[in-house]
Scaffold this motif. Structure first.
Motif, PDB file in Angstrom:
ATOM      1  N   LYS A   1       0.806  -1.219   0.000  1.00  0.00           N
ATOM      2  CA  LYS A   1       0.000   0.000   0.000  1.00  0.00           C
ATOM      3  C   LYS A   1       0.843   1.276   0.000  1.00  0.00           C
ATOM      4  N   PHE A   2       2.075   1.182   0.488  1.00  0.00           N
ATOM      5  CA  PHE A   2       2.896   2.384   0.611  1.00  0.00           C
ATOM      6  C   PHE A   2       4.300   2.127   0.069  1.00  0.00           C
ATOM      7  N   ALA A   3       4.904   3.185  -0.419  1.00  0.00           N
ATOM      8  CA  ALA A   3       6.304   3.149  -0.834  1.00  0.00           C
ATOM      9  C   ALA A   3       7.082   4.152   0.004  1.00  0.00           C
ATOM     10  N   TYR A   4       8.327   3.806   0.304  1.00  0.00           N
ATOM     11  CA  TYR A   4       9.199   4.672   1.099  1.00  0.00           C
ATOM     12  C   TYR A   4      10.465   4.930   0.289  1.00  0.00           C
ATOM     13  N   ILE A   5      10.819   6.206   0.153  1.00  0.00           N
ATOM     14  CA  ILE A   5      11.911   6.632  -0.719  1.00  0.00           C
ATOM     15  C   ILE A   5      12.957   7.377   0.094  1.00  0.00           C
ATOM     16  N   SER A   6      14.214   6.984  -0.033  1.00  0.00           N
ATOM     17  CA  SER A   6      15.285   7.693   0.676  1.00  0.00           C
ATOM     18  C   SER A   6      15.724   8.901  -0.139  1.00  0.00           C
TER      19      SER A   6
ATOM     20  N   ASN B   1      17.684  14.740   4.881  1.00  0.00           N
ATOM     21  CA  ASN B   1      17.387  13.897   6.041  1.00  0.00           C
ATOM     22  C   ASN B   1      15.916  13.470   6.056  1.00  0.00           C
ATOM     23  N   THR B   2      15.392  13.121   4.891  1.00  0.00           N
ATOM     24  CA  THR B   2      13.978  12.744   4.829  1.00  0.00           C
ATOM     25  C   THR B   2      13.789  11.432   4.085  1.00  0.00           C
ATOM     26  N   ILE B   3      12.683  10.767   4.432  1.00  0.00           N
ATOM     27  CA  ILE B   3      12.171   9.618   3.690  1.00  0.00           C
ATOM     28  C   ILE B   3      10.797  10.009   3.187  1.00  0.00           C
ATOM     29  N   THR B   4      10.618  10.017   1.873  1.00  0.00           N
ATOM     30  CA  THR B   4       9.332  10.384   1.281  1.00  0.00           C
ATOM     31  C   THR B   4       8.407   9.175   1.291  1.00  0.00           C
ATOM     32  N   VAL B   5       7.149   9.413   1.640  1.00  0.00           N
ATOM     33  CA  VAL B   5       6.152   8.350   1.709  1.00  0.00           C
ATOM     34  C   VAL B   5       5.134   8.555   0.587  1.00  0.00           C
ATOM     35  N   VAL B   6       4.828   7.494  -0.155  1.00  0.00           N
ATOM     36  CA  VAL B   6       3.852   7.561  -1.239  1.00  0.00           C
ATOM     37  C   VAL B   6       2.755   6.536  -0.991  1.00  0.00           C
ATOM     38  N   ASP B   7       1.504   6.977  -1.076  1.00  0.00           N
ATOM     39  CA  ASP B   7       0.348   6.085  -0.997  1.00  0.00           C
ATOM     40  C   ASP B   7       0.153   5.471  -2.379  1.00  0.00           C
ATOM     41  N   LEU B   8       0.411   4.173  -2.517  1.00  0.00           N
ATOM     42  CA  LEU B   8       0.347   3.515  -3.818  1.00  0.00           C
ATOM     43  C   LEU B   8      -1.074   3.202  -4.250  1.00  0.00           C
ATOM     44  N   VAL B   9      -2.003   3.191  -3.304  1.00  0.00           N
ATOM     45  CA  VAL B   9      -3.405   2.943  -3.639  1.00  0.00           C
ATOM     46  C   VAL B   9      -4.051   4.219  -4.150  1.00  0.00           C
TER      47      VAL B   9
ATOM     48  N   LYS C   1      -0.631   9.067  -4.407  1.00  0.00           N
ATOM     49  CA  LYS C   1      -0.296  10.432  -4.027  1.00  0.00           C
ATOM     50  C   LYS C   1       0.827  10.425  -3.002  1.00  0.00           C
ATOM     51  N   THR C   2       1.594  11.507  -2.988  1.00  0.00           N
ATOM     52  CA  THR C   2       2.694  11.657  -2.044  1.00  0.00           C
ATOM     53  C   THR C   2       2.182  12.191  -0.722  1.00  0.00           C
ATOM     54  N   LEU C   3       2.630  11.576   0.367  1.00  0.00           N
ATOM     55  CA  LEU C   3       2.231  11.970   1.715  1.00  0.00           C
ATOM     56  C   LEU C   3       3.353  12.791   2.360  1.00  0.00           C
ATOM     57  N   PRO C   4       3.106  13.389   3.529  1.00  0.00           N
ATOM     58  CA  PRO C   4       4.176  14.130   4.205  1.00  0.00           C
ATOM     59  C   PRO C   4       5.399  13.252   4.449  1.00  0.00           C
ATOM     60  N   ALA C   5       6.578  13.826   4.269  1.00  0.00           N
ATOM     61  CA  ALA C   5       7.825  13.077   4.409  1.00  0.00           C
ATOM     62  C   ALA C   5       8.156  12.831   5.879  1.00  0.00           C
ATOM     63  N   VAL C   6       8.962  11.806   6.121  1.00  0.00           N
ATOM     64  CA  VAL C   6       9.459  11.498   7.457  1.00  0.00           C
ATOM     65  C   VAL C   6      10.721  12.317   7.695  1.00  0.00           C
TER      66      VAL C   6
END
Length: 234
Positions: A71-76, A84-92, A95-100
């Motif tokens: 359901k989600f992808a995590y990008i370094s 210093n972030t990991i981007t989060v994407v909702d694959l369902v 759309k891109t969600l707030p980064a970590v």
């Protein structure tokens, strides 16, 4: 060697990884493709080679891993240690969600999804850590003391971690100690017992050790030494 689904394939400025099991507009099996120049993550149908959707990936995307449920992808977002972030994407929802925000853990690079958590390296901090999507917090950090801790492997039982350390020309094998520890660690439940300490074994390999894989039986590590043009077998 059997390749893991979270192992990235580098081709020019593209990196691709992960077999998904997501629903909605995303195919049941899909390929995730990063473009460093365009700063995008694309969902590609591997049968028709059609780009299903493209979303912002954050700056300088280097590696991508999918959650176990697809359901989600995590990008370094690497930046050679500048980011210093990991981007989060909702694959369902595609759309891109707030980064970590990893705070001082700069230069995130290698990623693995195991035990319901995102495990990552932080090159500039000489460290590794785990991020818990349920609590939205980095819940564990361990220093390696090695330069450019680059890629990471985590065993299914979460008892062994392996990292490659590019500039130190080493591999680090990190294992849970049989002895008790005072601090908490990955997998600790509310009110549960403290986790064990961790033992680190540093093994010298060739110069520029970057990508590596672990044999299916967990008995060997094969590391690619980019500067030497060799492969080290541990």
């Amino acid at each position: 060697m059997q390749m893991r689904v979270n192992t990235a394939l580098v081709l020019g400025t593209l990196l691709a990884s992960a077999v998904l099991r997501a629903g909605g507009g995303t195919p049941s099996k899909a390929l995730l493709v990063l473009s460093k120049t365009d700063r995008t993550l694309s969902i590609v149908d591997p049968v028709s080679l059609t780009v299903i959707a493209s979303m912002p990936s954050g700056p300088d995307p280097h590696e991508v891993v999918a959650s176990a449920d697809g359901k989600f992808a995590y990008i370094s977002n690497y930046g050679g240690g500048a980011y210093n972030t990991i981007t989060v994407v909702d694959l369902v929802e595609q759309k891109t969600l707030p980064a970590v925000d990893l705070g001082p853990l700069r230069g995130p690079h290698g990623l693995v999804f195991a035990g319901g958590k995102v495990w990552f390296t932080a090159e500039a901090a000489k460290a590794i850590g785990s991020y818990d999507p349920a609590t939205k917090k980095v819940d564990w950090v361990l220093g390696t003391g090695q330069n450019r801790t680059h890629m990471i492997y985590v065993s299914e039982d979460l008892k062994r971690i392996v990292t490659s350390n590019v500039s130190s020309a080493t591999m680090t094998i990190i294992e849970k100690s049989a002895g008790g520890g005072r601090g908490g660690g990955p997998g600790r439940g509310p009110g549960g017992p403290p986790q064990a300490d961790w033992d680190e074994t540093v093994v010298a390999v060739g110069r520029g050790a970057e990508g590596f894989d672990v044999s299916p039986d967990g008995k060997e590590i094969w590391a690619a030494n980019a500067q030497d043009g060799t492969i080290s077998i541990l």
